[in-house]
Write an enzyme that holds these catalytic residues in place. Sequence first.
Site, PDB file in Angstrom:
ATOM      1  N   GLU A   1     -13.499   5.129   6.866  1.00 27.79           N
ATOM      2  CA  GLU A   1     -12.049   4.498   7.024  1.00 27.79           C
ATOM      3  C   GLU A   1     -11.637   4.558   8.491  1.00 27.79           C
ATOM      4  OE1 GLU A   1      -9.707   4.601   3.134  1.00 27.79           O
ATOM      5  OE2 GLU A   1      -9.444   6.493   4.081  1.00 27.79           O
TER       6      GLU A   1
ATOM      7  N   GLY B   1      -5.502   1.718   0.070  1.00 21.41           N
ATOM      8  CA  GLY B   1      -4.039   2.473   0.030  1.00 21.41           C
ATOM      9  C   GLY B   1      -3.169   1.472  -0.388  1.00 21.41           C
ATOM     10  N   GLY B   2      -2.254   0.937   0.577  1.00 17.03           N
ATOM     11  CA  GLY B   2      -1.233   0.111   0.455  1.00 17.03           C
ATOM     12  C   GLY B   2      -1.138  -1.005  -0.641  1.00 17.03           C
TER      13      GLY B   2
ATOM     14  N   ASN C   1      -5.768   4.587  -3.584  1.00 10.61           N
ATOM     15  CA  ASN C   1      -5.243   6.003  -3.221  1.00 10.61           C
ATOM     16  C   ASN C   1      -3.668   5.710  -3.012  1.00 10.61           C
ATOM     17  OD1 ASN C   1      -4.275   8.239  -1.731  1.00 10.61           O
ATOM     18  ND2 ASN C   1      -5.499   7.714   0.151  1.00 10.61           N
ATOM     19  N   TRP C   2      -2.952   6.298  -4.064  1.00 13.31           N
ATOM     20  CA  TRP C   2      -1.613   6.077  -3.893  1.00 13.31           C
ATOM     21  C   TRP C   2      -0.766   6.921  -2.976  1.00 13.31           C
ATOM     22  CZ3 TRP C   2      -0.439   6.078  -9.966  1.00 13.31           C
ATOM     23  CH2 TRP C   2      -1.047   4.788 -10.647  1.00 13.31           C
ATOM     24  N   LYS C   3      -1.482   7.685  -2.360  1.00 14.38           N
ATOM     25  CA  LYS C   3      -0.766   8.619  -1.508  1.00 14.38           C
ATOM     26  C   LYS C   3       0.540   9.212  -1.897  1.00 14.38           C
ATOM     27  CE  LYS C   3      -2.914   6.146   2.067  1.00 14.38           C
ATOM     28  NZ  LYS C   3      -3.297   5.677   3.752  1.00 14.38           N
TER      29      LYS C   3
ATOM     30  N   GLU D   1      -5.625  11.391   6.862  1.00 13.11           N
ATOM     31  CA  GLU D   1      -4.240  12.034   6.997  1.00 13.11           C
ATOM     32  C   GLU D   1      -4.412  13.497   6.746  1.00 13.11           C
ATOM     33  OE1 GLU D   1      -2.411   9.278   4.112  1.00 13.11           O
ATOM     34  OE2 GLU D   1      -2.871   7.828   5.646  1.00 13.11           O
TER      35      GLU D   1
ATOM     36  N   SER E   1      -6.613  -1.122   5.251  1.00 15.56           N
ATOM     37  CA  SER E   1      -6.085  -2.306   5.199  1.00 15.56           C
ATOM     38  C   SER E   1      -6.867  -3.516   4.447  1.00 15.56           C
ATOM     39  CB  SER E   1      -5.709  -2.832   6.591  1.00 15.56           C
ATOM     40  OG  SER E   1      -4.696  -1.953   7.152  1.00 15.56           O
TER      41      SER E   1
ATOM     42  N   HIS F   1      -9.551  13.069   3.666  1.00 14.60           N
ATOM     43  CA  HIS F   1      -8.709  11.529   4.111  1.00 14.60           C
ATOM     44  C   HIS F   1      -8.146  12.168   5.653  1.00 14.60           C
ATOM     45  CE1 HIS F   1      -5.977   8.683   4.537  1.00 14.60           C
ATOM     46  NE2 HIS F   1      -6.750   8.287   3.461  1.00 14.60           N
TER      47      HIS F   1
ATOM     48  N   GLY G   1      -3.515   1.622   7.097  1.00 15.13           N
ATOM     49  CA  GLY G   1      -1.809   1.552   7.052  1.00 15.13           C
ATOM     50  C   GLY G   1      -1.393   0.618   8.287  1.00 15.13           C
TER      51      GLY G   1
HETATM   52  P1  PGA Z   1      -4.438   1.190   3.370  1.00 16.39           P
HETATM   53  O1  PGA Z   1      -5.000   2.859   3.526  1.00 16.39           O
HETATM   54  O2  PGA Z   1      -5.363   0.447   2.611  1.00 16.39           O
HETATM   55  O3  PGA Z   1      -3.098   1.481   3.380  1.00 16.39           O
HETATM   56  O4  PGA Z   1      -4.833   1.053   5.124  1.00 16.39           O
HETATM   57  C1  PGA Z   1      -6.473   3.142   3.008  1.00 16.39           C
HETATM   58  C2  PGA Z   1      -6.546   4.472   2.887  1.00 16.39           C
HETATM   59  O5  PGA Z   1      -5.956   5.554   3.642  1.00 16.39           O
HETATM   60  O6  PGA Z   1      -7.333   4.941   2.110  1.00 16.39           O
END
Ligand code: PGA
Length: 249
Positions: free
Chosen positions: A164, A229-230, A5-7, A94, A208, A92, A170
């Site tokens: 998640e 994500g990251g 997930n590149w956000k 977010e 993470s 998600h 993050g």
């Molecule tokens: P993260 O994000 O790996 O940066 O913690 C995961 C996500 O939000 O899907």
Amino acid sequence: MVAGNWKMNLGLADAVRLASDVARETADDARAVTVAVCPPTIWLEAVAERVRTSGVALGAQDVHPEASGAFTGEVAPPMLREVGARYVIVGHSERRQLFGESSAFVAEKARAVLAAGMAPILCVGETLDEREGGDAEAVVLGQLAESLDGVALDDPAGLVVAYEPVWAIGTGRTATPDQAQTMHAAVRAALAERFGGGEKIEILYGGSVKPGNAAELFAQPDLDGALVGGASLDADAFAAIVAAARASL
Ligand code: PGA
């Protein structure tokens, strides 16, 4: 399955480069593991071109439930399908936290994604307060049930669920393999009860995930992969997580 997930990151040149690097570095493992990248909507077409002949699937980060109409700024499921998306992240944390999306709205999106011939990657997860208050499982299973309201499934491969924990996204703080496994087992049981063949639905862990913790997470019996994500913004790190997923098979 490992999905990146590149956000809201990367310009066009970097997105295209990352897509090419991921396609190249995961080429071998992508025969055994489903690998997907979810770029920002505006780069979907460019990334689609880079991954088209590779084993890497394309996913979108969000969608609007209606197929068309007066929804300024939104993107419809058939548009994502047309650009080549096979997966769409819905719910998600977010989106839920920063944009106030309810589970009822997430369920509308999940139904629309399925109707358009793609697979939702449905995210659920508790906050730190909820976990510390002992409510994690009730919150997650409640979100899951409400976010699947009215969802019918012909094939368990048509849906992916991602657990998640919000406190692990993050933050560099990962759920322990035990914490993740306990929740995944509860989610699996709920899916088995909800859908025929529901125990076969893939359940990803997210929060993470990195090359250094992927193997111990994937060793858990109810973890079927990761939503990253990251670490998905670095092709080497993402490919190492994919390799760990393959090694766990
Ligand atoms: P993260 O994000 O790996 O940066 O913690 C995961 C996500 O939000 O899907």
